[in-house]
Design a protein around this motif. Structure first.
Motif, PDB file in Angstrom:
ATOM      1  N   SER A 190       0.885  -1.337  -0.198  1.00  0.00           N
ATOM      2  CA  SER A 190      -0.013  -0.014   0.033  1.00  0.00           C
ATOM      3  C   SER A 190       1.034   1.425   0.088  1.00  0.00           C
ATOM      4  CB  SER A 190      -0.857  -0.045   1.148  1.00  0.00           C
ATOM      5  OG  SER A 190      -1.862  -0.997   1.418  1.00  0.00           O
ATOM      6  N   TYR A 191       1.830   1.355   0.653  1.00  0.00           N
ATOM      7  CA  TYR A 191       2.695   2.519   0.989  1.00  0.00           C
ATOM      8  C   TYR A 191       4.084   2.586   0.499  1.00  0.00           C
ATOM      9  CZ  TYR A 191      -0.873   3.382   4.542  1.00  0.00           C
ATOM     10  OH  TYR A 191      -2.334   3.515   5.120  1.00  0.00           O
ATOM     11  N   HIS A 192       4.402   1.412   0.281  1.00  0.00           N
ATOM     12  CA  HIS A 192       5.883   1.218  -0.200  1.00  0.00           C
ATOM     13  C   HIS A 192       6.359   0.518  -1.622  1.00  0.00           C
ATOM     14  CE1 HIS A 192       6.520   2.748   3.556  1.00  0.00           C
ATOM     15  NE2 HIS A 192       5.794   1.548   4.205  1.00  0.00           N
ATOM     16  N   GLY A 193       5.271   0.683  -2.648  1.00  0.00           N
ATOM     17  CA  GLY A 193       5.547   0.449  -3.867  1.00  0.00           C
ATOM     18  C   GLY A 193       5.966  -1.274  -4.049  1.00  0.00           C
ATOM     19  N   GLY A 194       5.292  -2.035  -3.088  1.00  0.00           N
ATOM     20  CA  GLY A 194       5.218  -3.348  -3.421  1.00  0.00           C
ATOM     21  C   GLY A 194       6.199  -4.147  -2.376  1.00  0.00           C
ATOM     22  N   LEU A 195       5.960  -5.318  -2.345  1.00  0.00           N
ATOM     23  CA  LEU A 195       6.908  -6.141  -1.480  1.00  0.00           C
ATOM     24  C   LEU A 195       8.217  -6.297  -1.957  1.00  0.00           C
ATOM     25  CD1 LEU A 195       5.007  -9.370  -0.960  1.00  0.00           C
ATOM     26  CD2 LEU A 195       5.355  -7.822   0.646  1.00  0.00           C
ATOM     27  N   MET A 196       9.392  -6.219  -0.993  1.00  0.00           N
ATOM     28  CA  MET A 196      10.805  -6.368  -1.717  1.00  0.00           C
ATOM     29  C   MET A 196      11.153  -7.777  -1.552  1.00  0.00           C
ATOM     30  SD  MET A 196      12.832  -2.977  -0.522  1.00  0.00           S
ATOM     31  CE  MET A 196      14.434  -3.425  -1.294  1.00  0.00           C
ATOM     32  N   TRP A 216       8.633  13.040  -3.572  1.00  0.00           N
ATOM     33  CA  TRP A 216       8.174  14.323  -4.199  1.00  0.00           C
ATOM     34  C   TRP A 216       8.332  14.012  -5.870  1.00  0.00           C
ATOM     35  CZ3 TRP A 216      11.048  17.329  -7.617  1.00  0.00           C
ATOM     36  CH2 TRP A 216      10.157  18.526  -8.123  1.00  0.00           C
ATOM     37  N   ALA A 217       9.531  13.551  -6.048  1.00  0.00           N
ATOM     38  CA  ALA A 217       9.877  13.255  -7.693  1.00  0.00           C
ATOM     39  C   ALA A 217       8.722  12.281  -8.041  1.00  0.00           C
ATOM     40  CB  ALA A 217      11.229  13.003  -7.862  1.00  0.00           C
ATOM     41  N   LEU A 218       8.559  11.214  -7.356  1.00  0.00           N
ATOM     42  CA  LEU A 218       7.554  10.389  -7.703  1.00  0.00           C
ATOM     43  C   LEU A 218       6.275  10.901  -7.839  1.00  0.00           C
ATOM     44  CD1 LEU A 218       8.118   7.273  -5.684  1.00  0.00           C
ATOM     45  CD2 LEU A 218       8.519   7.273  -7.971  1.00  0.00           C
ATOM     46  N   PHE A 244       5.240   6.857  -3.292  1.00  0.00           N
ATOM     47  CA  PHE A 244       5.119   5.975  -2.260  1.00  0.00           C
ATOM     48  C   PHE A 244       6.576   6.141  -1.433  1.00  0.00           C
ATOM     49  CE2 PHE A 244       6.816   3.423  -5.910  1.00  0.00           C
ATOM     50  CZ  PHE A 244       8.016   3.091  -5.436  1.00  0.00           C
ATOM     51  N   PHE A 245       6.572   5.603  -0.321  1.00  0.00           N
ATOM     52  CA  PHE A 245       7.852   5.806   0.675  1.00  0.00           C
ATOM     53  C   PHE A 245       8.497   4.842   0.265  1.00  0.00           C
ATOM     54  CE2 PHE A 245       4.711   8.088   2.832  1.00  0.00           C
ATOM     55  CZ  PHE A 245       5.210   9.004   3.554  1.00  0.00           C
ATOM     56  N   ASP A 246       9.812   4.983  -0.374  1.00  0.00           N
ATOM     57  CA  ASP A 246      10.656   4.030  -0.758  1.00  0.00           C
ATOM     58  C   ASP A 246      11.818   3.637  -0.066  1.00  0.00           C
ATOM     59  OD1 ASP A 246      12.320   2.241  -2.150  1.00  0.00           O
ATOM     60  OD2 ASP A 246      12.189   3.183  -4.266  1.00  0.00           O
ATOM     61  N   VAL A 247      11.640   2.500   1.053  1.00  0.00           N
ATOM     62  CA  VAL A 247      12.688   2.437   1.960  1.00  0.00           C
ATOM     63  C   VAL A 247      14.072   2.322   1.588  1.00  0.00           C
ATOM     64  CG1 VAL A 247      12.456  -0.006   2.025  1.00  0.00           C
ATOM     65  CG2 VAL A 247      12.916   1.049   4.360  1.00  0.00           C
ATOM     66  N   MET A 290      20.193  10.463  -4.716  1.00  0.00           N
ATOM     67  CA  MET A 290      19.154  10.148  -5.546  1.00  0.00           C
ATOM     68  C   MET A 290      19.304  10.502  -6.964  1.00  0.00           C
ATOM     69  SD  MET A 290      15.189  11.841  -5.431  1.00  0.00           S
ATOM     70  CE  MET A 290      15.898  13.548  -5.901  1.00  0.00           C
ATOM     71  N   LEU A 291      20.120  11.492  -7.092  1.00  0.00           N
ATOM     72  CA  LEU A 291      20.363  11.634  -8.397  1.00  0.00           C
ATOM     73  C   LEU A 291      21.470  10.653  -9.107  1.00  0.00           C
ATOM     74  CD1 LEU A 291      21.050  15.718  -8.085  1.00  0.00           C
ATOM     75  CD2 LEU A 291      19.022  14.340  -9.204  1.00  0.00           C
TER      76      LEU A 291
END
Lengths: 459, 459, 459
Positions: free
Chosen positions: A438-444, B275-277, B285-288, B326-327
């Protein structure tokens, strides 16, 4: 003499060792993370992990900008005045003792992390960000100020402490654990249990609550050991802050008491639960959860008194902590309060017990070594010492009431407001598919997807 | 006075604490291992793990026999002569300061480990052994000699440092991270991406690169926390090497700056990517991954200046590090360079940024406390101090160019040669079935085999 | 002068650092836990984890109540009398040096944990509880008393040590590892191998023993690194107990030797096995098990001499340790002795080798720095020193024989008795379904159940 400001070799050691103690306390974040990762279902691992690291990062910025200033800004040990909150040293401006800052930062990060575990698997990201900032940036610093600043009204190291003694919270049973645990309690009351834990799909109450076993007991165990390891920095390290020539001996005592209380509590919780299972179900088994959370309960409970209790008293504190954990975890289920990692019985109940234990068992000799006076000692000692003197115990109880009350007036309305706005709870579909999706772009977790797509379509 | 050779209590503490700092830095190997284990697919876990431990073991023998001698052998702090490489103290002969050896060993082991992550899942064992020995036994020691030996041409502690100031690399943004990261870049350029990452089975370029999610975000997170924990030994511990009476205060500053830069960079990378997404895909989404690698980027970047930056400057350094990460990770994908753990943006880009940051932001007061002089300070400070003085910044840039150039002239031809001989890249079948099966006698993961036998037969 | 009783700054550092060393040694429990968790099959993870934490908890209570008293109670360094066991200081009564207690506690916990790994996957809980209490509460303390108490008959720090030198076991190759490893050997002899390891269902001997691969090499590797990390507290930390003005330098030497022996042994075991596979099967591969257990073997072997060996000798000790591990693991299989984590070749064989190595290689200069005299040195040194003097070597061998003999007369009958009563071995069904289901209320591994219900019904 104030050793903190002394030049020379002991000062050198104190500064360096405080930094390494802070590193140990920081490493407790890894312990919390593994504990939580192991305790949640696979579909929420990423969400849980992210919160643990974000806590550590966020607390750094919060404590840099506001937290330290609110907690310790402008401390004046030479003045007897009491303040509610610090008002200078924002953004580390004019702070000389950076080792002290680092150590206190690590404590503040621990407090926020306690809450995340309880709310795992069902809390929105925005809500998490909101309460973390509020807790770490304002609520916790005020508690730390009251208990540990030289100008705090509860402080035991104030020039004129409350009732001549103040509240003694050696390393933070109350300041860190009770604060975090109480916040967790209010939060789960408002947030509600995970779907399917106490009710079926139609909302009917289940006869027997459904267990949600975590996905890895190995990671939970790693978390437990890592927390225990870091606790030596937490408890023993706190002795470095004392203004005492016997700091090193108090530090060793704190290390020993930490060990004894943790060990005793784990064993007591494990075997008490074994006995209770035998008695009530006839099918006893060794439940590793009780061993792990029991040990953590003992560690929490001894945190408040590790530097002022005799070793035998640490064993007593641990034994009671183990029982309290067991009763607490049963009680939560009875009250249908869902705590994904049992943080409430571990941190709140035993945080409070840790403060009370000091009021009952603090030893004159140990108090003198740590604080330089022993006019008011543990209640059980006071009979022989100077009559039945309950002032220390009373101060400890005031401390408990203050912390619970303070958390309640700030955090409870905040959680109610979040809930009312619809910002607190994940929506049901998000919860069912899991927060990672839901929040993190899918399972890793390549190739190990255990989310049944039927769940989603059936919704 | 040179405290290193002083008897007495501070010396006692310095020696003991340097050993424990080395232990912390050693523990970063566990962090790298977990980071890599979590980031690769299950079929390559064993291969990745083996390399991490073999690095640590091999570096011990290499640094014992050659590395230390090349880096610090025969150092003469009383002489202004500059040398390219040390030429005595092989096999620890006549080395008195063993704590120093141990600390430097742990650093050399870190450098080699950085490369293994980038090349994961497709590199032959022989190639790995070859470049590890070359990097750890020769390339890294020359860099360490140039920057940290009293007779190194870049050294800030030389009797007559370059341009009166030398390159300031407090704990090794350049020496350790830029060296490792640059090697990783050249290696992946020659080795090529993992099969299926940028191209399909027929060799056609994919419109969208395929993600290879790691098999365990929990282990990756554990690795991140473990690295951060060990970083206190790395950065703060480096202050123990200073010849300053304020070592303990510099050490505390280094600890604080490490914390602030890591925390800031993690948050900036996480939210900048969010923000970029939102902006470019509409599905934020929050990308860990950004939180974890962002934090590590901040830690790398502050390594060079942790003892000479004001805390506010560490926040600035961290914020820019988060953006650079990020870049960098976007840029790598654009350039079709495959980095299994994003070591290049983390260690190379931010290693270079860390050196530049010192040239821009090193504070006069902090420089004086650490190095005993502040004739040439950070460029932004120099305006008010002694006119626009770019000498420190220039020295930092010379250092970056030297490190990149040195790695290029030795490692790049070596990788080209390995590739030309067919010793670098695993053959396609080995890669598809996974390196654990190919090189390590099969999977050790009982009952969780996710290698589809059809892959193999279809080949 | 006895520095232990000196006031002042070095004393301050010694006390504090001993507590942190103890914390590092405690953290080795996490290493053992991860090593075991990774090495067993998924159905037994919880059982294995529980034992590791219960060891740590139980050892705290045991060492508090009895263990410390038996090992060090009433030590009198001023008296030359030799005692079999200590008889005062029960329950930490009248113990002043609490840091010393904590450090020794962590050692006693390590000894018990070694056994649990060997017996994993087939031992009853009651048996485990029984032997842990007996080992930790009585057998280990007697060994520790003999070797390390000022009044122990083997003690090198006694007023009048045996043969003028005593047994030198710097950090416990013998006291901790040989004791634990020997117990593991006797235990597995009586307990027998895991079902299906050496025999098929009908009890017929398998031509080739069946491998039981562990469920996670990543956790095993994490355990290995964590143990190595903690070993710096174990070995280097032991130097803090010395009565020497050069404690800090001995400490650094111990850290360096630990690193060199571990690294060398890992590499030697890995490549020796590679060579042997090539030679005998024609199918060589890099077996990560040999690297991990090889490194641990080197760490065990150098534990006894880390403070008295020259660095080059540590390399020699490590190289032989790696070979001994390889031969030991082959030998065990040949003898049909089942050791789930290879604790016997790692801890028993190399524990003994560590003691012998001191007798052969202890250097006069290093002995003098650590113990203040060098009348009897390593056999290879004695030729040039004072004629062929085998007294130290003889003392070391006496120590080995004492430890093996003492464990045999107490533990072997105990295991035989347990077995005779039917309390030792899990029953076959329990073993087949896994101990987590049998003793711990089911798997905690949501959704990853790999116990085939057919196994159970087919029984």
């Amino acid at each position: 003499a104030n050793l903190r400001n002394h030049p020379g070799a002991q000062e050198f050691s104190r500064n360096v060792l405080l930094v390494y103690s802070a590193a140990l306390v920081f490493f407790m974040q890894a312990g919390f993370a593994m504990l939580c990762a192991g305790a949640v279902r696979k579909k929420n691992v990423q969400n849980t992990m992210l919160k643990n690291l974000l806590d550590a990062c966020g607390a750094a910025l919060a404590f840099f900008s506001l937290g330290y200033a609110f907690a310790f800004g402008g401390d004046d040990p030479m003045s007897a005045k009491k303040t509610f909150i610090g008002t200078s040293n924002f953004f580390l401006m004019n702070v000389e003792d950076l080792a002290f800052w680092l150590f206190q930062y690590a404590f503040s990060a621990a407090s926020a992390t306690i809450v995340a575990g309880t709310l795992a698997e069902r809390c929105q990201m925005a809500a998490y960000l909101g309460y973390s900032v509020l807790l770490g940036g304002f609520v916790y610093p005020v508690v730390a100020h009251s208990a540990w600043s030289a100008n705090g009204f509860l402080s035991a190291t104030a020039l004129e402490p409350m009732w001549g003694v103040g509240m003694i919270d050696f390393a933070g049973s109350g300041v860190v654990h009770l604060t975090g645990g109480t916040t967790a309690l209010f939060a789960t009351m408002i947030l509600g249990p995970r779907r399917g834990r106490f009710h079926d799909d139609t909302g009917r109450k289940l006869a027997k609550p459904k267990e949600f076993p975590g996905h890895s007991v190995a990671l939970q165990m790693l978390g437990t050991f890592t927390l225990w390891f870091g606790w030596y920095g937490f408890n023993a390290g706190s002795a470095l802050l004392l203004d005492s020539l016997e700091r090193d001996k108090v530090l060793a005592l704190a290390g020993v008491n930490t060990t004894l209380a943790g060990g005793t509590a784990g064993i007591v919780a494990l075997f008490a639960n074994l006995w209770a299972l035998e008695r009530y179900t006839g099918e006893p088994f060794f439940d590793v959860k009780y061993l792990m959370n029991g040990a953590l309960s003992g560690l929490v409970a001894v945190t408040g008194g590790c530097g002022v209790l005799e070793p035998w008293a640490a064993v007593v504190v641990g034994a009671i902590a183990g029982l309290l954990y067991m009763l607490g975890t049963w009680g939560l289920v009875k009250l249908r309060l869902d705590d994904a990692v049992d943080a409430i019985p571990v941190h709140m109940l035993n945080g409070a017990w840790g403060l009370i234990a000091v009021g009952l068992l603090a030893s004159p000799k140990r108090l003198y070594a740590a604080y330089g006076h022993s006019d008011h000692v543990g209640f059980f000692y006071s009979f022989s010492h100077n009559g039945a003197d309950g002032l220390l115990l009373a101060a400890q109880i005031v401390g408990i009431l203050f912390i619970i009350g303070w958390v309640m007036i700030i955090m409870l309305p905040f959680f109610v407001w979040l809930d009312w706005r619809g910002w607190f709870r994940s929506d049901p579909l998000e919860e069912i598919v899991g927060l990672d999706t839901s929040y993190h772009g899918g399972l890793m977790l390549g190739g190990e997807d255990d989310i049944n797509p039927e769940y989603v379509s059936a919704f």
